[in-house]
Design an enzyme around this catalytic site. Structure first.
Site, PDB file in Angstrom:
ATOM      1  N   GLU A  41      53.664  33.545  33.762  1.00  0.00           N
ATOM      2  CA  GLU A  41      52.643  32.498  33.613  1.00  0.00           C
ATOM      3  C   GLU A  41      51.280  33.013  34.052  1.00  0.00           C
ATOM      4  O   GLU A  41      50.265  32.785  33.390  1.00  0.00           O
ATOM      5  CB  GLU A  41      53.032  31.271  34.438  1.00  0.00           C
ATOM      6  CG  GLU A  41      54.318  30.605  33.970  1.00  0.00           C
ATOM      7  CD  GLU A  41      54.914  29.674  35.017  1.00  0.00           C
ATOM      8  OE1 GLU A  41      55.857  28.946  34.656  1.00  0.00           O
ATOM      9  OE2 GLU A  41      54.447  29.675  36.162  1.00  0.00           O
ATOM     10  N   GLY A 107      61.398  20.933  34.316  1.00  0.00           N
ATOM     11  CA  GLY A 107      62.497  20.276  33.628  1.00  0.00           C
ATOM     12  C   GLY A 107      62.087  18.862  33.279  1.00  0.00           C
ATOM     13  O   GLY A 107      61.489  18.161  34.099  1.00  0.00           O
ATOM     14  N   MET A 223      59.341  22.775  41.257  1.00  0.00           N
ATOM     15  CA  MET A 223      59.563  23.221  42.624  1.00  0.00           C
ATOM     16  C   MET A 223      58.299  23.593  43.409  1.00  0.00           C
ATOM     17  O   MET A 223      58.416  24.147  44.505  1.00  0.00           O
ATOM     18  CB  MET A 223      60.532  24.415  42.612  1.00  0.00           C
ATOM     19  CG  MET A 223      61.880  24.098  41.986  1.00  0.00           C
ATOM     20  SD  MET A 223      62.994  25.519  41.862  1.00  0.00           S
ATOM     21  CE  MET A 223      63.357  25.841  43.597  1.00  0.00           C
ATOM     22  N   GLU A 224      57.109  23.286  42.864  1.00  0.00           N
ATOM     23  CA  GLU A 224      55.885  23.695  43.563  1.00  0.00           C
ATOM     24  C   GLU A 224      54.771  22.645  43.604  1.00  0.00           C
ATOM     25  O   GLU A 224      53.964  22.618  44.554  1.00  0.00           O
ATOM     26  CB  GLU A 224      55.294  24.971  42.914  1.00  0.00           C
ATOM     27  CG  GLU A 224      56.162  26.197  42.973  1.00  0.00           C
ATOM     28  CD  GLU A 224      57.203  26.239  41.868  1.00  0.00           C
ATOM     29  OE1 GLU A 224      58.262  26.853  42.073  1.00  0.00           O
ATOM     30  OE2 GLU A 224      56.962  25.647  40.781  1.00  0.00           O
ATOM     31  N   ASP A 247      63.111  22.755  29.689  1.00  0.00           N
ATOM     32  CA  ASP A 247      64.466  22.216  29.558  1.00  0.00           C
ATOM     33  C   ASP A 247      64.424  20.730  29.891  1.00  0.00           C
ATOM     34  O   ASP A 247      63.369  20.181  30.221  1.00  0.00           O
ATOM     35  CB  ASP A 247      65.436  22.956  30.493  1.00  0.00           C
ATOM     36  CG  ASP A 247      64.991  22.879  31.952  1.00  0.00           C
ATOM     37  OD1 ASP A 247      65.298  21.849  32.600  1.00  0.00           O
ATOM     38  OD2 ASP A 247      64.319  23.808  32.443  1.00  0.00           O
TER      39      ASP A 247
END
Length: 279
Positions: A41, A107, A223-224, A247
């Site tokens: 990224e 997600g 997660m961040e 996803d």
């Protein structure tokens, strides 16, 4: 009545001076901070930089340069909330950016979204923070280390950056969603402004997706984001989290992640680059 007035005035003054102290503590420079969780990224953003220069701060690599007419500093946070908070804090302390933009994948928890779609985070929250009591009434608010007050459950994005993203994305050529046959779907990439929730866990569970949707109104999970948002909120630095879905956070999440990650990462990076150039 007089005592009540005095107490009210005292707490108002205390709140004012705490806010003033925070404002005095952080003095921004004319540079925009760009963060991403994964190397791929960040590489996509770095490839667009003019006059890139690498600076190492306490072992973390930061790349400075220009996107269009704007000075930027770019860094990879690594996976998870602690890594994200650490990298954000180092960037803010060393480079003093006046705003933070985060690009990355997530997600999807909104049933109306598919891999490849984008969520502009109007707000973010920690989904794994709190205290569980016998009455099952968890406290989800973090506490501000500077003011000692409770933070909001949801950290709001900077409204100016959010509205700019909503406008800019209309002119960005986003990649279509890959098909199993090897082609690309003719379905347009859907972009919404919604809620992103953060936790130190890769979600691949329909039951957890339902829980996040019911408890937080989540459109995506990662997660961040909330860790970055909390650091920025406490130091009063404008921020915006951009997430492209890799996803649907279900039982097939690992398989879908491998398939859609490259497209999702490119779309998220394209949007963030376009936002900076439009500032």
């Amino acid at each position: 009545m007089k005592k009540l007035y005095i107490l009210t005035a005292f707490f108002f003054a205390l709140s004012f001076f705490r806010s003033f102290a925070v404002a005095q503590r952080y003095k921004p420079r004319p540079v925009t901070g760009l963060l991403g969780a994964f190397g791929a990224e960040v590489a996509l953003v770095n490839q667009s930089l003019k006059h890139p220069k690498t600076v190492i701060v306490d072992g973390i690599s930061f790349t400075t340069g220009r996107l269009g007419k704007h000075r930027v500093v770019v860094a990879e946070t690594g996976i998870g909330k602690v890594n994200a908070a650490m990298t954000t804090a180092l960037m803010l302390d060393h480079f003093r950016p006046q705003r933070i933009l985060f690009t990355g994948i997530a997600g999807g928890t909104n049933p109306d979204l598919q891999p490849g779609d984008i969520v502009i985070a109007g707000r973010t929250a920690h989904h794994d923070y709190g205290s569980i009591t016998e009455k099952n009434t968890p406290t989800r608010q973090t506490r501000n280390a500077i003011t000692k007050q409770f933070n909001p459950v949801y950290f709001p994005a900077d409204s100016t950056l959010m509205h700019l993203a909503e406008t800019v994305v209309k002119g960005v050529q986003l990649e279509g969603i890959p098909l199993a046959s090897g082609g690309v779907s003719d379905r347009s990439v859907k972009v919404i402004t919604g809620t992103v929730v953060t936790g130190d866990v890769f979600v691949a569970s329909p039951a957890k997706v339902s829980s996040l949707r019911a408890d937080f109104g989540a459109d995506a999970t990662e997660m961040e984001g909330a860790a970055i948002a909390q650091v920025c909120y406490q130091l009063q630095v404008p921020h915006l989290i951009i997430r492209s879905l890799s996803d649907r956070a279900d039982a097939e999440a690992h398989v879908a992640y491998d398939k859609f990650y490259p497209t999702a990462a490119r779309n998220s990076a394209k949007l963030v680059i376009a936002i900076v150039k439009a500032l």
